[in-house]
Design a protein around this motif. Sequence first.
Motif, PDB file in Angstrom:
ATOM      1  N   VAL A 144       0.861  -1.174   0.000  1.00 31.49           N
ATOM      2  CA  VAL A 144       0.000   0.000   0.000  1.00 31.49           C
ATOM      3  C   VAL A 144       0.901   1.229   0.000  1.00 31.49           C
ATOM      4  CG1 VAL A 144      -1.651   1.325   1.397  1.00 31.49           C
ATOM      5  CG2 VAL A 144      -1.842  -1.151   1.287  1.00 31.49           C
ATOM      6  N   ASN A 145       0.601   2.201  -0.821  1.00 28.79           N
ATOM      7  CA  ASN A 145       1.331   3.471  -0.790  1.00 28.79           C
ATOM      8  C   ASN A 145       0.481   4.475  -0.022  1.00 28.79           C
ATOM      9  OD1 ASN A 145       2.812   5.797  -1.145  1.00 28.79           O
ATOM     10  ND2 ASN A 145       2.666   5.830  -3.374  1.00 28.79           N
ATOM     11  N   ASP A 146       0.832   4.662   1.232  1.00 25.70           N
ATOM     12  CA  ASP A 146       0.099   5.601   2.082  1.00 25.70           C
ATOM     13  C   ASP A 146       0.888   6.872   2.365  1.00 25.70           C
ATOM     14  OD1 ASP A 146      -2.400   4.545   2.278  1.00 25.70           O
ATOM     15  OD2 ASP A 146      -2.160   3.685   4.269  1.00 25.70           O
ATOM     16  N   HIS A 147       1.947   7.121   1.595  1.00 25.03           N
ATOM     17  CA  HIS A 147       2.567   8.445   1.692  1.00 25.03           C
ATOM     18  C   HIS A 147       1.520   9.452   1.226  1.00 25.03           C
ATOM     19  CE1 HIS A 147       6.784   7.698   2.641  1.00 25.03           C
ATOM     20  NE2 HIS A 147       6.710   6.611   1.894  1.00 25.03           N
ATOM     21  N   LEU A 148       1.409  10.549   1.935  1.00 17.52           N
ATOM     22  CA  LEU A 148       0.435  11.566   1.553  1.00 17.52           C
ATOM     23  C   LEU A 148       0.827  12.166   0.201  1.00 17.52           C
ATOM     24  CD1 LEU A 148      -0.040  13.386   4.972  1.00 17.52           C
ATOM     25  CD2 LEU A 148      -1.440  11.567   3.979  1.00 17.52           C
ATOM     26  N   PRO A 149      -0.139  12.590  -0.587  1.00 17.92           N
ATOM     27  CA  PRO A 149       0.176  13.157  -1.908  1.00 17.92           C
ATOM     28  C   PRO A 149       1.152  14.328  -1.858  1.00 17.92           C
ATOM     29  CG  PRO A 149      -2.156  12.691  -1.751  1.00 17.92           C
ATOM     30  CD  PRO A 149      -1.575  12.455  -0.377  1.00 17.92           C
ATOM     31  N   GLY A 150       1.158  15.102  -0.786  1.00 19.33           N
ATOM     32  CA  GLY A 150       2.077  16.224  -0.675  1.00 19.33           C
ATOM     33  C   GLY A 150       3.460  15.833  -0.184  1.00 19.33           C
ATOM     34  N   CYS A 151       3.628  14.593   0.234  1.00 20.15           N
ATOM     35  CA  CYS A 151       4.915  14.108   0.724  1.00 20.15           C
ATOM     36  C   CYS A 151       5.847  13.881  -0.463  1.00 20.15           C
ATOM     37  CB  CYS A 151       4.718  12.808   1.494  1.00 20.15           C
ATOM     38  SG  CYS A 151       6.254  11.998   2.004  1.00 20.15           S
ATOM     39  N   PHE A 152       7.100  14.235  -0.285  1.00 24.37           N
ATOM     40  CA  PHE A 152       8.053  14.102  -1.389  1.00 24.37           C
ATOM     41  C   PHE A 152       8.285  12.645  -1.789  1.00 24.37           C
ATOM     42  CE2 PHE A 152      11.026  13.024   1.887  1.00 24.37           C
ATOM     43  CZ  PHE A 152      12.145  12.446   1.284  1.00 24.37           C
ATOM     44  N   ARG A 153       7.870  11.697  -0.961  1.00 23.56           N
ATOM     45  CA  ARG A 153       8.074  10.282  -1.263  1.00 23.56           C
ATOM     46  C   ARG A 153       6.903   9.644  -2.007  1.00 23.56           C
ATOM     47  NH1 ARG A 153      12.305   7.736  -1.966  1.00 23.56           N
ATOM     48  NH2 ARG A 153      11.651   5.845  -0.898  1.00 23.56           N
ATOM     49  N   HIS A 154       5.748  10.282  -2.027  1.00 25.26           N
ATOM     50  CA  HIS A 154       4.571   9.641  -2.622  1.00 25.26           C
ATOM     51  C   HIS A 154       4.813   9.210  -4.063  1.00 25.26           C
ATOM     52  CE1 HIS A 154       0.646   9.166  -4.541  1.00 25.26           C
ATOM     53  NE2 HIS A 154       0.262   8.720  -3.360  1.00 25.26           N
ATOM     54  N   ASP A 155       5.176  10.133  -4.917  1.00 26.63           N
ATOM     55  CA  ASP A 155       5.364   9.812  -6.337  1.00 26.63           C
ATOM     56  C   ASP A 155       6.582   8.925  -6.553  1.00 26.63           C
ATOM     57  OD1 ASP A 155       3.126  11.312  -6.787  1.00 26.63           O
ATOM     58  OD2 ASP A 155       4.177  13.014  -7.684  1.00 26.63           O
ATOM     59  N   ALA A 156       7.643   9.140  -5.774  1.00 25.36           N
ATOM     60  CA  ALA A 156       8.856   8.327  -5.927  1.00 25.36           C
ATOM     61  C   ALA A 156       8.556   6.862  -5.614  1.00 25.36           C
ATOM     62  CB  ALA A 156       9.953   8.843  -5.007  1.00 25.36           C
ATOM     63  N   VAL A 157       7.800   6.629  -4.548  1.00 21.23           N
ATOM     64  CA  VAL A 157       7.435   5.272  -4.170  1.00 21.23           C
ATOM     65  C   VAL A 157       6.493   4.665  -5.215  1.00 21.23           C
ATOM     66  CG1 VAL A 157       6.056   3.985  -2.473  1.00 21.23           C
ATOM     67  CG2 VAL A 157       7.899   5.476  -1.692  1.00 21.23           C
ATOM     68  N   ARG A 158       5.551   5.451  -5.676  1.00 21.38           N
ATOM     69  CA  ARG A 158       4.630   4.971  -6.710  1.00 21.38           C
ATOM     70  C   ARG A 158       5.398   4.491  -7.938  1.00 21.38           C
ATOM     71  NH1 ARG A 158       2.109   9.699  -9.185  1.00 21.38           N
ATOM     72  NH2 ARG A 158       4.079   9.603 -10.297  1.00 21.38           N
ATOM     73  N   ASP A 159       6.432   5.220  -8.312  1.00 20.01           N
ATOM     74  CA  ASP A 159       7.193   4.874  -9.521  1.00 20.01           C
ATOM     75  C   ASP A 159       8.097   3.670  -9.357  1.00 20.01           C
ATOM     76  OD1 ASP A 159       5.926   7.021 -10.681  1.00 20.01           O
ATOM     77  OD2 ASP A 159       7.642   8.388 -10.476  1.00 20.01           O
ATOM     78  N   MET A 160       8.253   3.152  -8.129  1.00 13.00           N
ATOM     79  CA  MET A 160       9.087   1.985  -7.899  1.00 13.00           C
ATOM     80  C   MET A 160       8.348   0.671  -8.116  1.00 13.00           C
ATOM     81  SD  MET A 160      11.103   3.032  -4.458  1.00 13.00           S
ATOM     82  CE  MET A 160      12.007   4.567  -4.312  1.00 13.00           C
ATOM     83  N   ALA A 161       7.041   0.735  -8.252  1.00 11.54           N
ATOM     84  CA  ALA A 161       6.247  -0.487  -8.403  1.00 11.54           C
ATOM     85  C   ALA A 161       6.608  -1.196  -9.703  1.00 11.54           C
ATOM     86  CB  ALA A 161       4.763  -0.160  -8.365  1.00 11.54           C
ATOM     87  N   ARG A 162       6.600  -2.506  -9.672  1.00  9.77           N
ATOM     88  CA  ARG A 162       6.871  -3.300 -10.883  1.00  9.77           C
ATOM     89  C   ARG A 162       5.675  -3.282 -11.798  1.00  9.77           C
ATOM     90  NH1 ARG A 162       9.614  -8.693  -8.309  1.00  9.77           N
ATOM     91  NH2 ARG A 162      11.592  -7.758  -7.778  1.00  9.77           N
TER      92      ARG A 162
END
Length: 196
Positions: free
Chosen positions: A178-196
Amino acid sequence: MTTDPHRCAWRGMAGDPLYEAYHDTEWGVPEYDSRALWEKLVLDGFQAGLAWITILRKREAFRAAFSGFDPEVVARYGEADRARLMADAGIVRSNAKIDAAIGSARTYLSMRDAGEDFSDFCWGLAGGKPVENRWASMAEAPAQTPLAVEVSQALKARGFKFVGPVIVYAWMQATGLVNDHLPGCFRHDAVRDMAR
């Protein structure tokens, strides 16, 4: 002058280098390694009733005490190992949690020996890719979800312990199911882009 990146607002994280590093580099990153997924599940089980930072601060002691979380070794632990673990002030000393960790190593190996990869099992339950959430605040993120209940039941059916839906949801967040980094968090998009 450098400014800190915008992070999820976890209570107690601001200014704690260990906690910030965990958030910034590990939490929510999709984990596909079976052994690492199992280790994190065991640690989340030890967290039950405690703050995650407690486990995070003891993680290296846990790794030393549990033979680097090698399931082949942990599955063979007997009474002397249980006594050694209960005497180890560096970890959380709970007979029930220690027994659950040893039992889960045996379950992990049973699954593997039956041809069932733990990573494939976990990711299959999550639909094969991370669930992308977009909570407005950490207060909006639930303690558990219907999917966490389903995953909890599947883990319990295999024989895992300390895998209630709240523990499982925290584990799913930590391992990127689950990606529960908040949308404003600098990690949200970075983590999303790591998915296979």
